[in-house]
Motif scaffolding. Structure first.
Motif, PDB file in Angstrom:
ATOM      1  N   GLY A   1       0.793  -1.214   0.000  1.00 28.87           N
ATOM      2  CA  GLY A   1       0.000   0.000   0.000  1.00 28.87           C
ATOM      3  C   GLY A   1       0.828   1.268   0.000  1.00 28.87           C
ATOM      4  N   VAL A   2       0.203   2.353   0.422  1.00 29.97           N
ATOM      5  CA  VAL A   2       0.882   3.636   0.625  1.00 29.97           C
ATOM      6  C   VAL A   2       1.232   3.726   2.107  1.00 29.97           C
ATOM      7  CG1 VAL A   2       0.716   6.148   0.431  1.00 29.97           C
ATOM      8  CG2 VAL A   2      -0.508   4.686  -1.193  1.00 29.97           C
ATOM      9  N   THR A   3       2.425   4.140   2.410  1.00 30.14           N
ATOM     10  CA  THR A   3       2.839   4.252   3.816  1.00 30.14           C
ATOM     11  C   THR A   3       3.368   5.648   4.111  1.00 30.14           C
ATOM     12  OG1 THR A   3       5.047   3.384   3.315  1.00 30.14           O
ATOM     13  CG2 THR A   3       3.383   1.798   4.047  1.00 30.14           C
ATOM     14  N   VAL A   4       3.010   6.146   5.289  1.00 33.93           N
ATOM     15  CA  VAL A   4       3.568   7.388   5.822  1.00 33.93           C
ATOM     16  C   VAL A   4       4.321   6.989   7.083  1.00 33.93           C
ATOM     17  CG1 VAL A   4       3.118   9.720   6.624  1.00 33.93           C
ATOM     18  CG2 VAL A   4       1.601   8.673   4.922  1.00 33.93           C
ATOM     19  N   SER A   5       5.628   7.165   7.072  1.00 34.45           N
ATOM     20  CA  SER A   5       6.465   6.618   8.138  1.00 34.45           C
ATOM     21  C   SER A   5       7.200   7.727   8.894  1.00 34.45           C
ATOM     22  CB  SER A   5       7.482   5.636   7.557  1.00 34.45           C
ATOM     23  OG  SER A   5       6.829   4.604   6.835  1.00 34.45           O
TER      24      SER A   5
ATOM     25  N   LYS B  37       7.661   3.862  12.854  1.00 35.51           N
ATOM     26  CA  LYS B  37       6.213   3.681  12.847  1.00 35.51           C
ATOM     27  C   LYS B  37       5.699   4.007  11.442  1.00 35.51           C
ATOM     28  CE  LYS B  37       6.118   3.059  17.360  1.00 35.51           C
ATOM     29  NZ  LYS B  37       5.788   1.757  17.975  1.00 35.51           N
ATOM     30  N   SER B  38       4.617   3.359  11.049  1.00 40.07           N
ATOM     31  CA  SER B  38       4.118   3.596   9.698  1.00 40.07           C
ATOM     32  C   SER B  38       2.602   3.489   9.645  1.00 40.07           C
ATOM     33  CB  SER B  38       4.739   2.587   8.716  1.00 40.07           C
ATOM     34  OG  SER B  38       4.373   2.888   7.388  1.00 40.07           O
ATOM     35  N   LEU B  39       1.978   4.499   9.062  1.00 34.03           N
ATOM     36  CA  LEU B  39       0.552   4.473   8.763  1.00 34.03           C
ATOM     37  C   LEU B  39       0.384   3.969   7.332  1.00 34.03           C
ATOM     38  CD1 LEU B  39      -2.470   5.282   9.234  1.00 34.03           C
ATOM     39  CD2 LEU B  39      -1.855   7.538   8.337  1.00 34.03           C
ATOM     40  N   ARG B  40      -0.383   2.904   7.169  1.00 34.68           N
ATOM     41  CA  ARG B  40      -0.587   2.302   5.850  1.00 34.68           C
ATOM     42  C   ARG B  40      -2.038   2.496   5.404  1.00 34.68           C
ATOM     43  NH1 ARG B  40      -3.329  -1.801   3.940  1.00 34.68           N
ATOM     44  NH2 ARG B  40      -2.562  -3.054   2.180  1.00 34.68           N
ATOM     45  N   PHE B  41      -2.218   2.802   4.122  1.00 31.61           N
ATOM     46  CA  PHE B  41      -3.574   2.891   3.587  1.00 31.61           C
ATOM     47  C   PHE B  41      -3.558   2.569   2.096  1.00 31.61           C
ATOM     48  CE2 PHE B  41      -1.819   7.126   3.018  1.00 31.61           C
ATOM     49  CZ  PHE B  41      -2.272   7.518   1.769  1.00 31.61           C
ATOM     50  N   VAL B  42      -4.741   2.333   1.553  1.00 28.80           N
ATOM     51  CA  VAL B  42      -4.903   2.057   0.127  1.00 28.80           C
ATOM     52  C   VAL B  42      -5.880   3.083  -0.439  1.00 28.80           C
ATOM     53  CG1 VAL B  42      -5.712   0.411  -1.607  1.00 28.80           C
ATOM     54  CG2 VAL B  42      -4.423  -0.406   0.385  1.00 28.80           C
ATOM     55  N   PRO B  43      -5.485   3.858  -1.444  1.00 34.94           N
ATOM     56  CA  PRO B  43      -6.395   4.845  -2.029  1.00 34.94           C
ATOM     57  C   PRO B  43      -7.669   4.189  -2.558  1.00 34.94           C
ATOM     58  CG  PRO B  43      -4.148   5.219  -2.765  1.00 34.94           C
ATOM     59  CD  PRO B  43      -4.147   3.904  -2.063  1.00 34.94           C
ATOM     60  N   PRO B  44      -8.819   4.839  -2.409  1.00 30.99           N
ATOM     61  CA  PRO B  44     -10.072   4.250  -2.882  1.00 30.99           C
ATOM     62  C   PRO B  44     -10.219   4.250  -4.389  1.00 30.99           C
ATOM     63  CG  PRO B  44     -10.463   6.448  -2.023  1.00 30.99           C
ATOM     64  CD  PRO B  44      -9.042   6.121  -1.707  1.00 30.99           C
ATOM     65  N   THR B  45      -9.459   5.088  -5.076  1.00 32.52           N
ATOM     66  CA  THR B  45      -9.503   5.163  -6.536  1.00 32.52           C
ATOM     67  C   THR B  45      -8.197   4.630  -7.105  1.00 32.52           C
ATOM     68  OG1 THR B  45     -10.888   7.152  -6.397  1.00 32.52           O
ATOM     69  CG2 THR B  45      -9.844   6.687  -8.522  1.00 32.52           C
TER      70      THR B  45
END
Length: 302
Positions: free
Chosen positions: A142-146, A155-163
């Motif tokens: 996914g996309v990560t903000v670390s 530490k890392s916040l992971r998410f997947v764009p809806p589009t």
């Protein structure tokens, strides 16, 4: 004999303004296998990208990563062969070193019964790589903000764009070491440039989280690292222009370069061809990949 195989995605980091913080996993993969031999020796076999360049002994960074896991869980190995089948180009800005590190860590963790948590593996990978922006998406997908917390744990916040968003990567026929790309960066930046990047990285993450890409082009703008690295990549401005004229939403240097990445929701093949032609107009050979976001990260292949 015990054997474990891991598939690891390539990654693009920085993504414009997100220097050393934002990364994305891409659908281009390396495969790494640890196979027990019982001969008390370590050997490395390389196929694909990096053949003849990657160390075939304990000096290999993936071997070092695996050994760090063995040491941490007090596993006394009896010798192994590490087989690397690589599709991620070496020293091009697609996370080849991160893939090797994460592959070594995850393979060794699977090999020893998965005693270490994902958080521990992320910390170990960051310690080896020096920053989390590539190793986090390679591990998590996914996309990560670390970031590094107050105790210097990654530490890392992971998410997947809806589009869905396609990534068109132009790969020129020359390499650029991350160390060299870091040497050109200034020790201090202007206050207004820092403010510029704060607004742009907020816009970048907002665009990706919402799937609203109207402002993604502006969200990819950067003043902290790309202006200083551009002189290291011949023809970069013409490649940026060619991608945008062919329909790209926005462009950026992939990692520390020299790969150039264009983001789009359509016309990916047209954009890739335009970017290659732009490099060729500067007498630089190039190829391109059309990639998607990998959402799984490093995974055992059964």
């Amino acid at each position: 004999m015990l054997s474990k195989t891991i598939r690891i995605p390539g990654t693009t980091a920085n993504c414009g303004p997100g220097f050393d913080a934002v990364g994305m996993a891409c659908t281009i993969y390396n495969y790494l296998t640890i196979e027990e031999t019982g001969n008390h020796e370590i050997h490395v076999e390389v196929e694909g990208e990096g053949i003849g360049q990657i160390p075939d002994s304990e000096g290999n960074i993936a071997v070092q990563a695996a050994l760090s896991v063995f040491d941490r869980v007090h596993y006394d190995h009896t010798g192994f062969v590490m087989k690397m089948k690589n599709a991620v180009p070496l020293a091009r800005g697609l996370g080849s070193s991160a893939a090797a590190i994460v592959g070594g860590l995850v393979a060794a963790n699977c090999f020893t019964g998965e005693q270490l948590s994902t958080a521990e593996l992320l910390d170990m990978a960051t310690a080896i790589e020096g920053h989390p922006d590539n190793v986090a998406p390679a591990l998590l997908g996914g996309v990560t903000v670390s970031f590094m917390d107050d105790e210097m744990h990654a530490k890392s916040l992971r998410f997947v764009p809806p589009t869905p968003l396609a990534m068109v990567v132009a790969v020129p026929d020359f390499s650029l070491a991350t160390s060299a790309a870091r040497q050109v960066l200034p020790k201090h930046v202007a206050y207004q440039d820092a403010v510029f990047n704060v607004s742009r990285v907020a816009l970048l993450i907002g665009s990706l989280c919402s799937g609203d890409y109207r402002y993604l082009s502006s969200g990819l703008e950067d003043k902290l690292h790309q202006p200083y690295r551009k002189p290291l990549i011949k023809g970069i401005d013409s490649v940026f222009v060619a991608a945008q004229q062919a329909g790209a939403i926005g462009t950026a240097i992939s990692g520390s370069g020299p790969c150039i990445i264009a983001f789009t929701t359509k016309n990916a093949q047209k954009i890739g061809k335009a970017m290659v032609l732009a490099f060729q107009s500067q007498d630089i050979g190039a190829r391109y990949y059309v990639l998607e976001l990998d959402t799984q990260g490093a995974q055992e292949v059964l």
